[in-house]
Design a protein around this motif. Sequence first.
Motif, PDB file in Angstrom:
ATOM      1  N   ASP A   1       0.826  -1.211   0.000  1.00  0.00           N
ATOM      2  CA  ASP A   1       0.000   0.000   0.000  1.00  0.00           C
ATOM      3  C   ASP A   1       0.861   1.262   0.000  1.00  0.00           C
ATOM      4  OD1 ASP A   1      -2.622   0.945  -0.130  1.00  0.00           O
ATOM      5  OD2 ASP A   1      -2.666   1.347   2.027  1.00  0.00           O
ATOM      6  N   SER A   2       2.036   1.182   0.604  1.00  0.00           N
ATOM      7  CA  SER A   2       2.901   2.361   0.690  1.00  0.00           C
ATOM      8  C   SER A   2       3.766   2.556  -0.554  1.00  0.00           C
ATOM      9  CB  SER A   2       3.797   2.252   1.926  1.00  0.00           C
ATOM     10  OG  SER A   2       4.728   1.201   1.754  1.00  0.00           O
ATOM     11  N   LEU A   3       3.819   1.576  -1.433  1.00  0.00           N
ATOM     12  CA  LEU A   3       4.715   1.650  -2.590  1.00  0.00           C
ATOM     13  C   LEU A   3       4.238   2.599  -3.679  1.00  0.00           C
ATOM     14  CD1 LEU A   3       5.628  -2.131  -3.013  1.00  0.00           C
ATOM     15  CD2 LEU A   3       7.036  -0.315  -1.997  1.00  0.00           C
ATOM     16  N   HIS A   4       2.938   2.651  -3.896  1.00  0.00           N
ATOM     17  CA  HIS A   4       2.380   3.444  -4.992  1.00  0.00           C
ATOM     18  C   HIS A   4       1.224   4.289  -4.444  1.00  0.00           C
ATOM     19  CE1 HIS A   4       4.811   0.761  -7.412  1.00  0.00           C
ATOM     20  NE2 HIS A   4       4.196  -0.256  -6.851  1.00  0.00           N
ATOM     21  N   PRO A   5       1.534   5.460  -3.869  1.00  0.00           N
ATOM     22  CA  PRO A   5       0.511   6.289  -3.230  1.00  0.00           C
ATOM     23  C   PRO A   5      -0.689   6.548  -4.150  1.00  0.00           C
ATOM     24  CG  PRO A   5       2.698   7.162  -2.805  1.00  0.00           C
ATOM     25  CD  PRO A   5       2.865   6.062  -3.813  1.00  0.00           C
ATOM     26  N   GLY A   6      -1.872   6.399  -3.559  1.00  0.00           N
ATOM     27  CA  GLY A   6      -3.107   6.638  -4.299  1.00  0.00           C
ATOM     28  C   GLY A   6      -3.602   5.433  -5.076  1.00  0.00           C
ATOM     29  N   SER A   7      -2.857   4.324  -5.037  1.00  0.00           N
ATOM     30  CA  SER A   7      -3.288   3.139  -5.772  1.00  0.00           C
ATOM     31  C   SER A   7      -4.104   2.226  -4.860  1.00  0.00           C
ATOM     32  CB  SER A   7      -2.074   2.383  -6.331  1.00  0.00           C
ATOM     33  OG  SER A   7      -1.296   1.860  -5.278  1.00  0.00           O
ATOM     34  N   ARG A   8      -4.772   1.254  -5.468  1.00  0.00           N
ATOM     35  CA  ARG A   8      -5.543   0.258  -4.723  1.00  0.00           C
ATOM     36  C   ARG A   8      -4.988  -1.114  -5.013  1.00  0.00           C
ATOM     37  NH1 ARG A   8     -11.886   0.901  -4.909  1.00  0.00           N
ATOM     38  NH2 ARG A   8     -11.640  -0.464  -3.123  1.00  0.00           N
ATOM     39  N   ILE A   9      -4.921  -1.936  -3.993  1.00  0.00           N
ATOM     40  CA  ILE A   9      -4.460  -3.315  -4.172  1.00  0.00           C
ATOM     41  C   ILE A   9      -5.618  -4.120  -4.741  1.00  0.00           C
ATOM     42  CG2 ILE A   9      -3.603  -5.373  -3.009  1.00  0.00           C
ATOM     43  CD1 ILE A   9      -2.375  -3.405  -0.904  1.00  0.00           C
TER      44      ILE A   9
ATOM     45  N   ALA B   1      11.374  -6.954  -3.422  1.00  0.00           N
ATOM     46  CA  ALA B   1      12.388  -7.621  -4.243  1.00  0.00           C
ATOM     47  C   ALA B   1      12.347  -7.080  -5.669  1.00  0.00           C
ATOM     48  CB  ALA B   1      12.148  -9.130  -4.238  1.00  0.00           C
ATOM     49  N   GLY B   2      13.417  -6.456  -6.107  1.00  0.00           N
ATOM     50  CA  GLY B   2      13.498  -5.951  -7.479  1.00  0.00           C
ATOM     51  C   GLY B   2      12.574  -4.775  -7.720  1.00  0.00           C
ATOM     52  N   ASN B   3      12.451  -4.425  -8.967  1.00  0.00           N
ATOM     53  CA  ASN B   3      11.602  -3.307  -9.360  1.00  0.00           C
ATOM     54  C   ASN B   3      10.211  -3.811  -9.737  1.00  0.00           C
ATOM     55  OD1 ASN B   3      13.656  -1.383  -9.083  1.00  0.00           O
ATOM     56  ND2 ASN B   3      14.450  -1.871 -11.119  1.00  0.00           N
TER      57      ASN B   3
ATOM     58  N   GLY C   1      11.865 -21.094  -4.606  1.00  0.00           N
ATOM     59  CA  GLY C   1      13.135 -21.043  -3.887  1.00  0.00           C
ATOM     60  C   GLY C   1      13.069 -20.178  -2.645  1.00  0.00           C
ATOM     61  N   SER C   2      12.427 -19.031  -2.758  1.00  0.00           N
ATOM     62  CA  SER C   2      12.213 -18.186  -1.581  1.00  0.00           C
ATOM     63  C   SER C   2      10.740 -17.812  -1.517  1.00  0.00           C
ATOM     64  CB  SER C   2      13.089 -16.931  -1.641  1.00  0.00           C
ATOM     65  OG  SER C   2      12.735 -16.146  -2.757  1.00  0.00           O
ATOM     66  N   SER C   3      10.216 -17.652  -0.322  1.00  0.00           N
ATOM     67  CA  SER C   3       8.803 -17.336  -0.141  1.00  0.00           C
ATOM     68  C   SER C   3       8.576 -15.849  -0.381  1.00  0.00           C
ATOM     69  CB  SER C   3       8.373 -17.698   1.280  1.00  0.00           C
ATOM     70  OG  SER C   3       8.574 -19.077   1.498  1.00  0.00           O
ATOM     71  N   VAL C   4       7.621 -15.542  -1.260  1.00  0.00           N
ATOM     72  CA  VAL C   4       7.320 -14.152  -1.590  1.00  0.00           C
ATOM     73  C   VAL C   4       5.811 -13.950  -1.708  1.00  0.00           C
ATOM     74  CG1 VAL C   4       9.502 -13.752  -2.822  1.00  0.00           C
ATOM     75  CG2 VAL C   4       7.494 -14.532  -4.097  1.00  0.00           C
ATOM     76  N   TYR C   5       5.406 -12.690  -1.578  1.00  0.00           N
ATOM     77  CA  TYR C   5       4.045 -12.288  -1.901  1.00  0.00           C
ATOM     78  C   TYR C   5       4.097 -11.550  -3.232  1.00  0.00           C
ATOM     79  CZ  TYR C   5       2.743 -13.310   2.912  1.00  0.00           C
ATOM     80  OH  TYR C   5       2.505 -13.936   4.109  1.00  0.00           O
ATOM     81  N   ARG C   6       3.172 -11.841  -4.096  1.00  0.00           N
ATOM     82  CA  ARG C   6       3.055 -11.123  -5.367  1.00  0.00           C
ATOM     83  C   ARG C   6       1.811 -10.242  -5.252  1.00  0.00           C
ATOM     84  NH1 ARG C   6       7.101 -13.193  -7.928  1.00  0.00           N
ATOM     85  NH2 ARG C   6       7.592 -15.407  -7.806  1.00  0.00           N
ATOM     86  N   VAL C   7       2.017  -8.948  -5.404  1.00  0.00           N
ATOM     87  CA  VAL C   7       0.941  -7.989  -5.169  1.00  0.00           C
ATOM     88  C   VAL C   7       0.744  -7.116  -6.399  1.00  0.00           C
ATOM     89  CG1 VAL C   7       0.097  -6.165  -3.653  1.00  0.00           C
ATOM     90  CG2 VAL C   7       1.634  -7.906  -2.739  1.00  0.00           C
ATOM     91  N   LYS C   8      -0.522  -6.963  -6.816  1.00  0.00           N
ATOM     92  CA  LYS C   8      -0.843  -6.062  -7.929  1.00  0.00           C
ATOM     93  C   LYS C   8      -1.637  -4.886  -7.387  1.00  0.00           C
ATOM     94  CE  LYS C   8      -0.829  -9.472 -11.558  1.00  0.00           C
ATOM     95  NZ  LYS C   8      -1.628 -10.283 -12.460  1.00  0.00           N
ATOM     96  N   THR C   9      -1.206  -3.688  -7.760  1.00  0.00           N
ATOM     97  CA  THR C   9      -1.917  -2.465  -7.382  1.00  0.00           C
ATOM     98  C   THR C   9      -2.293  -1.713  -8.646  1.00  0.00           C
ATOM     99  OG1 THR C   9       0.183  -1.298  -7.088  1.00  0.00           O
ATOM    100  CG2 THR C   9      -0.804  -2.236  -5.118  1.00  0.00           C
ATOM    101  N   PHE C  10      -3.292  -0.852  -8.518  1.00  0.00           N
ATOM    102  CA  PHE C  10      -3.886  -0.192  -9.677  1.00  0.00           C
ATOM    103  C   PHE C  10      -4.207   1.254  -9.346  1.00  0.00           C
ATOM    104  CE2 PHE C  10      -8.193   0.875 -11.334  1.00  0.00           C
ATOM    105  CZ  PHE C  10      -7.854   1.077 -12.662  1.00  0.00           C
ATOM    106  N   ARG C  11      -3.891   2.155 -10.279  1.00  0.00           N
ATOM    107  CA  ARG C  11      -4.312   3.556 -10.183  1.00  0.00           C
ATOM    108  C   ARG C  11      -4.460   4.099 -11.592  1.00  0.00           C
ATOM    109  NH1 ARG C  11      -0.055   6.674  -7.679  1.00  0.00           N
ATOM    110  NH2 ARG C  11       0.662   7.078  -9.770  1.00  0.00           N
ATOM    111  N   GLN C  12      -5.608   4.673 -11.872  1.00  0.00           N
ATOM    112  CA  GLN C  12      -5.939   5.211 -13.192  1.00  0.00           C
ATOM    113  C   GLN C  12      -5.660   4.179 -14.268  1.00  0.00           C
ATOM    114  OE1 GLN C  12      -3.657   8.817 -12.798  1.00  0.00           O
ATOM    115  NE2 GLN C  12      -5.447   9.973 -12.166  1.00  0.00           N
ATOM    116  N   ASP C  13      -4.640   4.368 -15.089  1.00  0.00           N
ATOM    117  CA  ASP C  13      -4.385   3.453 -16.197  1.00  0.00           C
ATOM    118  C   ASP C  13      -3.209   2.511 -15.920  1.00  0.00           C
ATOM    119  OD1 ASP C  13      -4.640   2.413 -18.843  1.00  0.00           O
ATOM    120  OD2 ASP C  13      -2.975   3.679 -19.474  1.00  0.00           O
TER     121      ASP C  13
END
Length: 151
Positions: free
Chosen positions: A15-23, A60-62, A33-45
Amino acid sequence: RGAEISLRQALKIADSLHPGSRIVDVSFDGGSGSSVYRVKTFRQDRIWADTIDAKTGQVAGNATVSSMSELNQEDRLNLIAMQSVRQELADAVFVAEDNTSGKALSGGLMNEAGKLIFVIVVLSGTNLKQVMLEPPSASNLETLPHRSRQH
């Protein structure tokens, strides 16, 4: 089970990565190999896909960034419709975990018979449960979801 960061904590980080976006979607991936969460956020287009380390909470990464024009029509329509839903995915995760006394592993929004619903997968004991929550209607936004089904 190997995650030290809960899905709820991962949602706060995302939630803090892309201000104004919604998860709009989150999932746990323990098979790469390593445990991760994959999260998609959305704002406008724009849609961001981020990876959060489930042990450290570090991003992790960009982020992978795409536009709505790259999505299929159903996904585009769901994202447009989500803008009218006032409840956040994190709220649906909280309700699902509370109702199952479990730990959420994934969550997202899907269209079922023309209605948008949150679908949350929860690990409860040794069982996986799918909890479907219909967001409150526009006329009754103060209440929690009025329908919860477990499969």
